[in-house]
Design a protein around this motif. Structure first.
Motif, short mmCIF file in Angstrom:
data_model
loop_
_atom_site.label_atom_id
_atom_site.label_comp_id
_atom_site.label_asym_id
_atom_site.label_seq_id
_atom_site.Cartn_x
_atom_site.Cartn_y
_atom_site.Cartn_z
N UNK A 1 0.82 -1.21 0.00
CA UNK A 1 0.00 0.00 0.00
C UNK A 1 0.85 1.26 0.00
N UNK A 2 0.36 2.26 -0.69
CA UNK A 2 1.03 3.53 -0.83
C UNK A 2 0.18 4.64 -0.21
N UNK A 3 0.83 5.74 0.05
CA UNK A 3 0.11 6.87 0.62
C UNK A 3 -1.09 7.25 -0.26
N UNK A 4 -0.89 7.17 -1.55
CA UNK A 4 -1.95 7.58 -2.47
C UNK A 4 -3.12 6.60 -2.54
N UNK A 5 -3.02 5.49 -1.83
CA UNK A 5 -4.16 4.56 -1.73
C UNK A 5 -5.16 5.01 -0.66
N UNK A 6 -4.80 6.01 0.09
CA UNK A 6 -5.70 6.52 1.12
C UNK A 6 -6.97 7.05 0.49
N UNK A 7 -8.10 6.52 0.93
CA UNK A 7 -9.39 6.90 0.36
C UNK A 7 -10.49 6.16 1.10
N UNK A 8 -11.72 6.55 0.80
CA UNK A 8 -12.85 5.74 1.22
C UNK A 8 -13.13 4.74 0.10
N UNK A 9 -13.22 3.49 0.48
CA UNK A 9 -13.43 2.43 -0.49
C UNK A 9 -14.88 1.95 -0.41
N UNK A 10 -15.47 1.81 -1.56
CA UNK A 10 -16.85 1.38 -1.67
C UNK A 10 -16.96 0.11 -2.51
N UNK A 11 -17.84 -0.77 -2.11
CA UNK A 11 -18.17 -1.88 -2.99
C UNK A 11 -19.50 -1.57 -3.66
N UNK A 12 -19.68 -2.13 -4.82
CA UNK A 12 -20.89 -1.88 -5.59
C UNK A 12 -21.26 -3.11 -6.41
N UNK A 13 -22.54 -3.19 -6.74
CA UNK A 13 -23.04 -4.34 -7.48
C UNK A 13 -23.74 -3.88 -8.76
N UNK A 14 -23.43 -4.57 -9.83
CA UNK A 14 -24.05 -4.29 -11.13
C UNK A 14 -24.73 -5.54 -11.65
N UNK A 15 -25.97 -5.35 -12.11
CA UNK A 15 -26.68 -6.48 -12.69
C UNK A 15 -26.78 -6.30 -14.19
N UNK A 16 -26.29 -7.27 -14.91
CA UNK A 16 -26.49 -7.26 -16.35
C UNK A 16 -25.26 -7.07 -17.19
N UNK A 17 -24.18 -6.58 -16.61
CA UNK A 17 -22.98 -6.37 -17.41
C UNK A 17 -21.87 -7.26 -16.90
N UNK A 18 -21.20 -7.87 -17.82
CA UNK A 18 -20.12 -8.79 -17.45
C UNK A 18 -18.84 -8.05 -17.12
N UNK A 19 -18.76 -6.83 -17.62
CA UNK A 19 -17.54 -6.04 -17.45
C UNK A 19 -17.97 -4.62 -17.16
N UNK A 20 -17.87 -4.20 -15.93
CA UNK A 20 -18.39 -2.90 -15.53
C UNK A 20 -17.34 -2.13 -14.76
N UNK A 21 -16.93 -1.00 -15.32
CA UNK A 21 -15.90 -0.20 -14.66
C UNK A 21 -16.35 1.22 -14.37
N UNK A 22 -17.50 1.59 -14.88
CA UNK A 22 -18.02 2.93 -14.63
C UNK A 22 -19.01 2.90 -13.48
N UNK A 23 -18.85 3.82 -12.56
CA UNK A 23 -19.76 3.87 -11.42
C UNK A 23 -21.20 4.07 -11.82
N UNK A 24 -21.42 4.69 -12.96
CA UNK A 24 -22.78 5.01 -13.38
C UNK A 24 -23.60 3.78 -13.72
N UNK A 25 -22.96 2.65 -13.95
CA UNK A 25 -23.72 1.44 -14.32
C UNK A 25 -23.96 0.53 -13.13
N UNK A 26 -23.46 0.92 -11.99
CA UNK A 26 -23.66 0.10 -10.80
C UNK A 26 -24.98 0.46 -10.14
N UNK A 27 -25.67 -0.58 -9.70
CA UNK A 27 -27.03 -0.41 -9.19
C UNK A 27 -27.10 -0.24 -7.67
N UNK A 28 -26.18 -0.87 -6.98
CA UNK A 28 -26.21 -0.84 -5.52
C UNK A 28 -24.83 -0.52 -4.97
N UNK A 29 -24.81 0.21 -3.87
CA UNK A 29 -23.55 0.65 -3.26
C UNK A 29 -23.55 0.36 -1.77
#
Length: 123
Positions: free
Chosen positions: A85-113
């Protein structure tokens, strides 16, 4: 789907930390899961994602070689193992769930947080 992230904390640079995200519901195995983070003054970014079977993953360049995303569908849980881990890893980390896409990297397509867990890396 309700998501509960845990495992954050204070860690020294170079150290490891494992985040967990427990999901409610019987359809967890149908969702692509992602880990995002947001540091103060910065945009939210997708750190890693994993499809329903675990057979397809994505890592941000900043996470490659240091972070590993995995999931246990029997336990309705997704993990983010972080190392070096590096100093720049400092952040709030969130998990999210997306239904329907096999490859999802944009937060806008995630349904639940989840609610987020703080990771602080100190020198």
């Amino acid at each position: 789907v309700q998501l509960q992230a845990s495992g954050g904390g204070l860690v020294q640079t170079g150290g490891p930390l494992r985040l967990s995200c427990a999901a409610s519901g019987r359809t967890f195995s149908s969702y692509t899961m992602g880990w995002f983070r947001q540091a103060p003054g910065k945009e939210r970014e997708c750190v890693a994602s994993i499809n329903w079977s675990g057979g397809r993953t994505y890592y941000a360049d900043s996470a490659k070689g240091r972070f590993t995303i995995s999931r246990d569908n029997a336990k309705n849980t997704v993990y983010l193992q972080m190392s070096s881990l590096k100093l720049e890893d400092t952040a709030v980390y969130y998990c999210a769930a997306n239904y329907g896409e096999d490859y999802a990297t944009s937060g806008s397509v995630y349904d639940y947080w989840g609610q987020g867990t703080q990771v602080t890396v100190s020198s």
